[in-house]
Design an enzyme around this catalytic site. Sequence first.
Site, mmCIF file in Angstrom:
data_model
loop_
_atom_site.group_PDB
_atom_site.id
_atom_site.type_symbol
_atom_site.label_atom_id
_atom_site.label_comp_id
_atom_site.label_asym_id
_atom_site.label_seq_id
_atom_site.Cartn_x
_atom_site.Cartn_y
_atom_site.Cartn_z
ATOM 1 N N HIS A 244 0.825 -1.205 0.000
ATOM 2 C CA HIS A 244 0.000 0.000 0.000
ATOM 3 C C HIS A 244 0.873 1.275 0.000
ATOM 4 O O HIS A 244 1.003 1.952 -1.007
ATOM 5 C CB HIS A 244 -0.890 0.026 1.243
ATOM 6 C CG HIS A 244 -1.871 -1.113 1.342
ATOM 7 N ND1 HIS A 244 -2.809 -1.412 0.370
ATOM 8 C CD2 HIS A 244 -2.073 -2.009 2.333
ATOM 9 C CE1 HIS A 244 -3.534 -2.454 0.754
ATOM 10 N NE2 HIS A 244 -3.126 -2.833 1.937
HETATM 11 O O1 RIB Z 1 -5.617 0.505 3.786
HETATM 12 C C1 RIB Z 1 -4.216 0.487 3.864
HETATM 13 C C2 RIB Z 1 -3.709 1.723 4.537
HETATM 14 O O2 RIB Z 1 -4.189 1.782 5.874
HETATM 15 C C3 RIB Z 1 -2.171 1.754 4.665
HETATM 16 O O3 RIB Z 1 -1.752 3.083 4.658
HETATM 17 C C4 RIB Z 1 -1.941 1.157 6.012
HETATM 18 O O4 RIB Z 1 -0.701 1.596 6.580
HETATM 19 C C5 RIB Z 1 -3.084 1.724 6.786
HETATM 20 O O5 RIB Z 1 -2.729 3.041 7.191
#
Ligand code: RIB
Length: 311
Positions: A244
């Site tokens: 992510h």
């Molecule tokens: O949905 C994924 C996101 O949410 C990423 O940034 C993870 O670190 C959480 O913050």
Amino acid sequence: MSAARLPLIIDCDPGIDDAVMLMMAFLSPRLDVRAITTVAGNVPLRLTSRNARMICERMGRGDVPVYAGCPRPMTQKAVTAEDFHGMTGISGIEVFEPKAPLAKGHAVNALIDLLSAPPPGGYTVIISGPMTNLAAALVMAPHIASGIRELVVMGGADTAGGNITPTAEFNIYADPIAANIVFDANIPTVVLALDATHQVRAAPPRVARIRALPGANAALMADLLDAANALETRWRPGLWVPMHDPSTTGWILAPHLFETKPCRITVTTRPGKDFGRTRIKDTAKGPHRWVTKADDDGFFALIEDLLMGRA
Ligand code: RIB
Ligand code: CA
């Protein structure tokens, strides 16, 4: 004469994937991390702030100021994600108290000060957690939007579906009011949502290649990714952890690895099944860009180049 380094501010909620994203930013000689601001998100603010300082120290960048920001979203109770990051928020590495203290002052004021006096061409800003800090800064000082050359956000979901509800992604769901304030500011923004990040997963053979590289940074990143996979597969058997937050740094360093479409993004804030859902309206010229495709092989080649000092 080396090309000018890109002035970068990172607002984050470490979080294992935030930590990998920070490592990538520090590993690249093309990026000039001017400040880190932290927010409550994956774990409470005290821990996200400690974790950001820990990564700075592990990467030899204790000089980078880390400002603590908002301890909760604008209008609702904080949600956290210890299931995917561990109780420390950074499962996979031994926690310690970093030598460098938190920078003095609130992250929101730091964002206002920095963005009110940007370098020529403005700052690139990454947000990889709930968008509370920048939203508060924009409400207090709307003029700061002009200090941002490009905003790169990890958040949202459309065709991929949600990860905290069937329709919402965690960062946006955690503070949808803040997300709407930021999206309404008409800042040129690239959004790496689950639609993109689910295409870039740290499967074990990829982590093994990272672990086989020389140096402490490769071992640290492999430890983080192994820990993230252990947690991900506990809750989502058979799926490896999506990259992510690292996708934000990937975009900045290698935009050719991604495809985007111009759009305008809004967030559903009324209570109900779509609370926190991102709505994507296609436009001719933005102001936002939704990442639709990501080259996962190219992304992990970038990570290896960064760890080998080649990127
Ligand atoms: O949905 C994924 C996101 O949410 C990423 O940034 C993870 O670190 C959480 O913050
Ligand atoms: Ca995050």
